[in-house]
Scaffold this motif. Structure first.
Motif, mmCIF file in Angstrom:
data_model
loop_
_atom_site.group_PDB
_atom_site.id
_atom_site.type_symbol
_atom_site.label_atom_id
_atom_site.label_comp_id
_atom_site.label_asym_id
_atom_site.label_seq_id
_atom_site.Cartn_x
_atom_site.Cartn_y
_atom_site.Cartn_z
ATOM 1 N N GLU A 143 18.710 29.668 41.134
ATOM 2 C CA GLU A 143 17.532 29.727 40.275
ATOM 3 C C GLU A 143 17.582 28.731 39.121
ATOM 4 O O GLU A 143 16.545 28.386 38.560
ATOM 5 C CB GLU A 143 17.369 31.150 39.725
ATOM 6 C CG GLU A 143 16.890 32.163 40.740
ATOM 7 C CD GLU A 143 15.509 31.820 41.275
ATOM 8 O OE1 GLU A 143 14.628 31.451 40.466
ATOM 9 O OE2 GLU A 143 15.311 31.916 42.490
ATOM 10 N N ALA A 144 18.781 28.276 38.765
ATOM 11 C CA ALA A 144 18.889 27.332 37.647
ATOM 12 C C ALA A 144 18.118 26.049 37.914
ATOM 13 O O ALA A 144 17.636 25.394 36.988
ATOM 14 C CB ALA A 144 20.356 27.025 37.372
ATOM 15 N N LEU A 145 17.974 25.678 39.184
ATOM 16 C CA LEU A 145 17.271 24.446 39.534
ATOM 17 C C LEU A 145 15.762 24.625 39.650
ATOM 18 O O LEU A 145 15.011 23.655 39.571
ATOM 19 C CB LEU A 145 17.795 23.904 40.868
ATOM 20 C CG LEU A 145 19.103 23.113 40.840
ATOM 21 C CD1 LEU A 145 19.597 22.862 42.257
ATOM 22 C CD2 LEU A 145 18.910 21.796 40.107
ATOM 23 N N ARG A 146 15.332 25.841 39.862
ATOM 24 C CA ARG A 146 13.906 26.092 40.075
ATOM 25 C C ARG A 146 13.093 25.635 38.858
ATOM 26 O O ARG A 146 13.434 25.909 37.726
ATOM 27 C CB ARG A 146 13.665 27.575 40.347
ATOM 28 C CG ARG A 146 12.261 27.890 40.860
ATOM 29 C CD ARG A 146 12.128 29.367 41.165
ATOM 30 N NE ARG A 146 12.981 29.751 42.284
ATOM 31 C CZ ARG A 146 12.637 29.667 43.565
ATOM 32 N NH1 ARG A 146 11.439 29.184 43.880
ATOM 33 N NH2 ARG A 146 13.458 30.051 44.509
ATOM 34 N N GLY A 147 12.025 24.906 39.135
ATOM 35 C CA GLY A 147 11.161 24.422 38.066
ATOM 36 C C GLY A 147 11.590 23.093 37.479
ATOM 37 O O GLY A 147 10.903 22.543 36.613
ATOM 38 N N ARG A 148 12.707 22.552 37.968
ATOM 39 C CA ARG A 148 13.183 21.263 37.481
ATOM 40 C C ARG A 148 12.976 20.198 38.564
ATOM 41 O O ARG A 148 12.735 20.518 39.722
ATOM 42 C CB ARG A 148 14.666 21.344 37.092
ATOM 43 C CG ARG A 148 14.943 22.435 36.082
ATOM 44 C CD ARG A 148 16.415 22.533 35.713
ATOM 45 N NE ARG A 148 16.673 23.809 35.041
ATOM 46 C CZ ARG A 148 16.397 24.056 33.768
ATOM 47 N NH1 ARG A 148 15.890 23.087 33.015
ATOM 48 N NH2 ARG A 148 16.627 25.236 33.236
ATOM 49 N N VAL A 175 22.657 21.596 34.288
ATOM 50 C CA VAL A 175 21.304 21.695 34.837
ATOM 51 C C VAL A 175 20.365 22.383 33.851
ATOM 52 O O VAL A 175 19.189 22.001 33.716
ATOM 53 C CB VAL A 175 21.335 22.447 36.180
ATOM 54 C CG1 VAL A 175 19.938 22.865 36.603
ATOM 55 C CG2 VAL A 175 21.959 21.562 37.256
ATOM 56 N N ALA A 176 20.873 23.360 33.127
ATOM 57 C CA ALA A 176 20.036 24.112 32.197
ATOM 58 C C ALA A 176 19.632 23.303 30.976
ATOM 59 O O ALA A 176 18.755 23.721 30.211
ATOM 60 C CB ALA A 176 20.782 25.374 31.749
ATOM 61 N N ALA A 177 20.229 22.129 30.800
ATOM 62 C CA ALA A 177 20.009 21.362 29.577
ATOM 63 C C ALA A 177 18.683 20.622 29.519
ATOM 64 O O ALA A 177 18.268 20.179 28.450
ATOM 65 C CB ALA A 177 21.154 20.363 29.386
ATOM 66 N N GLY A 178 18.014 20.446 30.654
ATOM 67 C CA GLY A 178 16.770 19.686 30.614
ATOM 68 C C GLY A 178 15.996 19.775 31.907
ATOM 69 O O GLY A 178 16.487 20.301 32.917
ATOM 70 N N PRO A 179 14.778 19.228 31.913
ATOM 71 C CA PRO A 179 13.903 19.334 33.085
ATOM 72 C C PRO A 179 14.200 18.335 34.193
ATOM 73 O O PRO A 179 13.700 18.471 35.306
ATOM 74 C CB PRO A 179 12.523 19.084 32.499
ATOM 75 C CG PRO A 179 12.789 18.132 31.371
ATOM 76 C CD PRO A 179 14.105 18.566 30.782
ATOM 77 N N LEU A 180 14.983 17.294 33.882
ATOM 78 C CA LEU A 180 15.241 16.223 34.839
ATOM 79 C C LEU A 180 16.739 16.159 35.126
ATOM 80 O O LEU A 180 17.552 15.945 34.219
ATOM 81 C CB LEU A 180 14.759 14.890 34.275
ATOM 82 C CG LEU A 180 14.885 13.663 35.172
ATOM 83 C CD1 LEU A 180 14.012 13.814 36.423
ATOM 84 C CD2 LEU A 180 14.491 12.394 34.417
ATOM 85 N N VAL A 181 17.104 16.346 36.396
ATOM 86 C CA VAL A 181 18.509 16.361 36.801
ATOM 87 C C VAL A 181 18.750 15.217 37.776
ATOM 88 O O VAL A 181 18.155 15.180 38.857
ATOM 89 C CB VAL A 181 18.889 17.705 37.465
ATOM 90 C CG1 VAL A 181 20.356 17.690 37.886
ATOM 91 C CG2 VAL A 181 18.614 18.869 36.511
ATOM 92 N N VAL A 182 19.606 14.284 37.408
ATOM 93 C CA VAL A 182 19.932 13.134 38.241
ATOM 94 C C VAL A 182 21.327 13.338 38.821
ATOM 95 O O VAL A 182 22.282 13.584 38.073
ATOM 96 C CB VAL A 182 19.882 11.825 37.429
ATOM 97 C CG1 VAL A 182 20.297 10.635 38.293
ATOM 98 C CG2 VAL A 182 18.473 11.611 36.866
ATOM 99 N N VAL A 183 21.415 13.237 40.130
ATOM 100 C CA VAL A 183 22.686 13.454 40.813
ATOM 101 C C VAL A 183 23.114 12.160 41.490
ATOM 102 O O VAL A 183 22.318 11.495 42.161
ATOM 103 C CB VAL A 183 22.566 14.569 41.878
ATOM 104 C CG1 VAL A 183 23.912 14.842 42.531
ATOM 105 C CG2 VAL A 183 22.024 15.843 41.251
ATOM 106 N N CYS A 184 24.385 11.796 41.325
ATOM 107 C CA CYS A 184 24.936 10.599 41.969
ATOM 108 C C CYS A 184 26.365 10.920 42.395
ATOM 109 O O CYS A 184 27.300 10.824 41.597
ATOM 110 C CB CYS A 184 24.895 9.420 41.007
ATOM 111 S SG CYS A 184 25.412 7.856 41.755
#
Length: 294
Positions: free
Chosen positions: A87-92, A62-71
């Motif tokens: 908090e790792a997801l906040r702002g993404r 998750v920390a690697a970029g602003p866009l997280v795709v989950v499947c």
């Protein structure tokens, strides 16, 4: 690293089932720095060989970029995996391409909002091998401000990338509606193949005729859609009552050939209810009024 320097948005993909691997592969092919994570790390091997980076944990991914795709398998699994990330997801922007229901999508959107996470729900109307091609349709719903900045990245998944609106439940609702169309078409073809098979006709001989008919019916859909929206169902070709009479032929033919009558009897029963309700003189699209009621 060169792709990142070229201005490509980094993407994280969590979940590497058949579809998840196809999604990640499309991002890699599109030149986006792609980080992947899966509970079973071995599934990432071919993607890593193509240039993806395997994260050691979901939090690292998750920390690697602003866009997280989950499947993943279902929405519960999504919350189970990303829930502890806090908090790792906040702002993404979290994009959930897991199959589910509109209710599940809205509940997950509420869960994300409580944690300050921008959330898009999505649905993939394509088989894994079609991802990244002109044949892939991927639907998204949720805040426009979360979709617009990442639309160019998401278009890596298919030319049919479509934003439906702010209601998070729309993507899943479109998905299950499309599945209803698919299963009904396939069941009709399979029953027809069973009928002809009883007479020794191979399904491959029937397929071209069935394909032509399916394409013909597909041509009726826009007109039917207008009738549904207008609430008027003129009998442009034949009445629902005429259709009902023809359905009896299908039932009798199935009986005489020793083929299951369950599907044609069910269709006949539905049409019979609509005719009994006073719609026998209208066109077939009037059946929608039957389906609208529990």
């Amino acid at each position: 690293m060169g792709n990142h320097d070229a201005g490509r948005t980094p993407v994280t993909v969590i979940g590497l089932g058949l579809l998840g691997r196809a999604l990640a592969g499309a991002f890699v092919a599109g030149g986006h720095p792609t980080t992947v994570w899966n509970r079973t790390a071995g599934r990432a091997g071919p993607l890593v060989e193509r240039g993806a980076r395997l994260a050691g944990s979901a939090a690292e991914a998750v920390a690697a970029g602003p866009l997280v795709v989950v499947c993943l398998s279902d929405y519960e699994a999504v919350r189970e995996v990303v829930g502890p990330l806090g908090e790792a997801l906040r702002g993404r922007v979290l994009v959930n391409l897991t199959s589910g229901t509109s209710r599940g999508a809205r509940e997950t959107a509420g869960w994300a909002a409580e944690r300050g996470v921008a959330y898009l729900d999505g649905a993939v109307l394509a088989v894994p091998e079609a991802i990244g091609t002109a044949d892939a349709v991927v639907l998204y719903s949720g805040p426009r401000e979360a979709f617009d900045p990442h639309e160019p990245v998401l278009r890596s998944l298919g030319a049919g990338t479509t934003y439906l609106g702010g209601d998070h439940g729309l993507s899943s609702l479109y998905d299950v509606a499309a599945l209803s169309v698919m299963w009904n078409i396939l069941n009709g073809f399979l029953h027809g193949a069973a009928l002809l098979g009883a007479a020794g006709v191979e399904a491959t001989s029937f397929a071209p005729v069935a394909k032509t008919l399916i394409e013909t019916v597909a041509g009726w859909v826009p007109g039917y859609a207008r009738q549904i929206d207008d609430g008027e169902y003129p009998a442009l070709d034949s009445t629902l009552g005429t259709h009902l009479a023809a359905m009896e032929h299908l039932v009798r033919e199935s009986e005489s050939l020793g083929v299951s009558t369950e599907l044609p009897r069910f269709v006949e029963a539905l049409a019979g209810r609509a005719v009994a309700g006073g719609r026998g003189g209208e066109g077939y699209a009037a059946m929608v009024e039957l389906f609208r009621r529990p």
